[in-house]
Design an enzyme around this catalytic site. Structure first.
Site, mmCIF file in Angstrom:
data_model
loop_
_atom_site.group_PDB
_atom_site.id
_atom_site.type_symbol
_atom_site.label_atom_id
_atom_site.label_comp_id
_atom_site.label_asym_id
_atom_site.label_seq_id
_atom_site.Cartn_x
_atom_site.Cartn_y
_atom_site.Cartn_z
ATOM 1 N N PRO A 39 44.835 44.013 42.664
ATOM 2 C CA PRO A 39 45.540 44.218 41.403
ATOM 3 C C PRO A 39 46.584 43.153 41.073
ATOM 4 C CG PRO A 39 46.440 45.649 43.084
ATOM 5 C CD PRO A 39 45.255 44.971 43.703
ATOM 6 N N ASP A 62 39.383 34.798 37.120
ATOM 7 C CA ASP A 62 39.848 35.512 35.937
ATOM 8 C C ASP A 62 41.305 35.188 35.660
ATOM 9 O OD1 ASP A 62 37.391 36.705 35.748
ATOM 10 O OD2 ASP A 62 38.008 38.623 36.592
ATOM 11 N N LYS A 84 39.189 36.398 30.567
ATOM 12 C CA LYS A 84 38.726 37.270 29.489
ATOM 13 C C LYS A 84 39.859 38.209 29.136
ATOM 14 C CE LYS A 84 33.724 37.763 29.905
ATOM 15 N NZ LYS A 84 33.456 36.788 30.960
ATOM 16 N N GLY A 115 39.986 39.930 39.324
ATOM 17 C CA GLY A 115 41.037 40.905 39.511
ATOM 18 C C GLY A 115 40.459 42.246 39.920
ATOM 19 N N GLY A 116 41.159 42.952 40.809
ATOM 20 C CA GLY A 116 40.674 44.259 41.257
ATOM 21 C C GLY A 116 39.464 44.134 42.148
ATOM 22 N N ASP A 117 38.422 44.892 41.819
ATOM 23 C CA ASP A 117 37.168 44.893 42.565
ATOM 24 C C ASP A 117 36.067 44.344 41.665
ATOM 25 O OD1 ASP A 117 35.571 46.206 45.012
ATOM 26 O OD2 ASP A 117 34.461 46.554 43.159
ATOM 27 N N MET A 197 41.695 49.605 30.323
ATOM 28 C CA MET A 197 41.666 48.934 29.013
ATOM 29 C C MET A 197 41.767 49.945 27.882
ATOM 30 S SD MET A 197 38.642 46.203 29.969
ATOM 31 C CE MET A 197 37.660 47.468 30.820
ATOM 32 N N ALA A 226 50.009 46.855 37.456
ATOM 33 C CA ALA A 226 50.115 47.559 38.739
ATOM 34 C C ALA A 226 50.269 46.578 39.892
ATOM 35 C CB ALA A 226 48.870 48.421 38.956
#
Length: 285
Positions: A39, A62, A84, A115-117, A197, A226
């Site tokens: 995150p 990203d 994006k 980002g994230g998974d 989102m 986060a």
């Protein structure tokens, strides 16, 4: 002409978009790693992700990947930003698919850093398919998705024996109009619904859930950025959600459900004093 851009950390990066280069690629193919960057907090990066990043020839990343993680790239690595954001795309997805394939076919170790998974609203599945169709070796390194970090850091469990027997991840952003979701299923009590989102459609989401039978007093935790130093937590109710997020911006999660009553919002923003009453009532119940 191949464009050269500069990454946030000052490193140079090369963007390859010429589709004819694929045919001229060297016969020794490289590999694509789809890597979850988590995150934002670099300490939430997995050990495997850090190792793969350190071995990269090219990192296609990203916009939400933090500078602290990009700084882990070796000096030789080219950094390519394919950020994006809503209504603003550096590269269309098809071009990103082509980019990572063409780089790998040149014999490079390519890290597609997300980002994230990669497989939670990250379009990693599309990129994996593109690699497979091109005969490119593609490996996946999972990452901590934003919802897990947001709930854990706020002390708000996504599942709880008494308050949430299930958790559902959905997207609040659709290509055209409002998201097409199973509102009656999402409106059932004793579950957590995490909406990625969803800031711009928060009012519509609240209206649909209320119309489908979800209680107006259902606690909602909104988390922006986060795990990052500028993280914000906003607590409100489902009926107050639209007003609570008005004017807000940034990568946000809407976390809806009874277990959000356990969220720690001390030192964080609270909208209109609504959250305190809701949390007190839920915790004491």
């Amino acid at each position: 002409m191949t464009p050269i851009r500069t990454a946030p950390n000052g490193k140079r990066k090369l963007v390859l978009l010429d589709r004819q280069k694929v045919a001229a690629a060297t016969p020794t193919a490289g590999v694509v790693w789809l890597v979850g960057a988590g995150p934002g907090d670099p300490e939430l990066l997995t050990l495997k992700a850090a190792r793969v990043i350190a071995a990269a020839d090219v990192i296609v990343h990203d916009g939400l990947v933090s500078a602290g993680i990009l700084d882990m790239a070796p000096a030789r690595a080219r950094l390519i930003n394919v950020a994006k954001r809503k209504s603003r795309h550096t590269l269309p997805q098809d071009d990103i698919n082509h980019l990572i394939v063409s780089l790998a076919l040149q014999g490079l170790t390519v890290v597609r850093l997300k980002g994230g998974d990669p497989f939670i609203f990250g379009r990693g599945g599309e990129e994996l398919t593109a690699c497979r169709e091109a005969g490119v070796d593609c490996q996946v390194v999972p990452g901590v998705t934003a919802a897990l970090a947001a709930g854990a850091l706020a002390g708000a469990p996504l599942t709880h024996r008494s308050l949430a027997q299930s958790v559902t991840f959905v997207t609040g952003h659709a290509a055209h109009g409002e998201p097409d979701l199973d509102w009656p299923a999402l409106a059932r009590g004793n579950q957590t619904v995490v909406i990625y989102m969803g800031l711009s459609t928060a009012g519509v989401i609240a209206d649909r859930l209320l119309a489908a039978g979800r209680e107006a007093a259902t606690p909602v935790l909104v988390v922006i950025n986060a795990s990052r130093p500028d993280e914000q937590r906003l607590a409100t109710s489902l009926s107050g959600l639209a007003a609570a997020v008005e004017g807000l911006a940034g990568p946000a999660l809407l976390m809806i459900g009874e277990a959000m009553a356990l969220a720690n919002i001390e030192g964080q923003a609270v909208i209109g004093g609504v959250a305190g009453a809701i949390l007190s009532e839920r915790v004491s119940a």
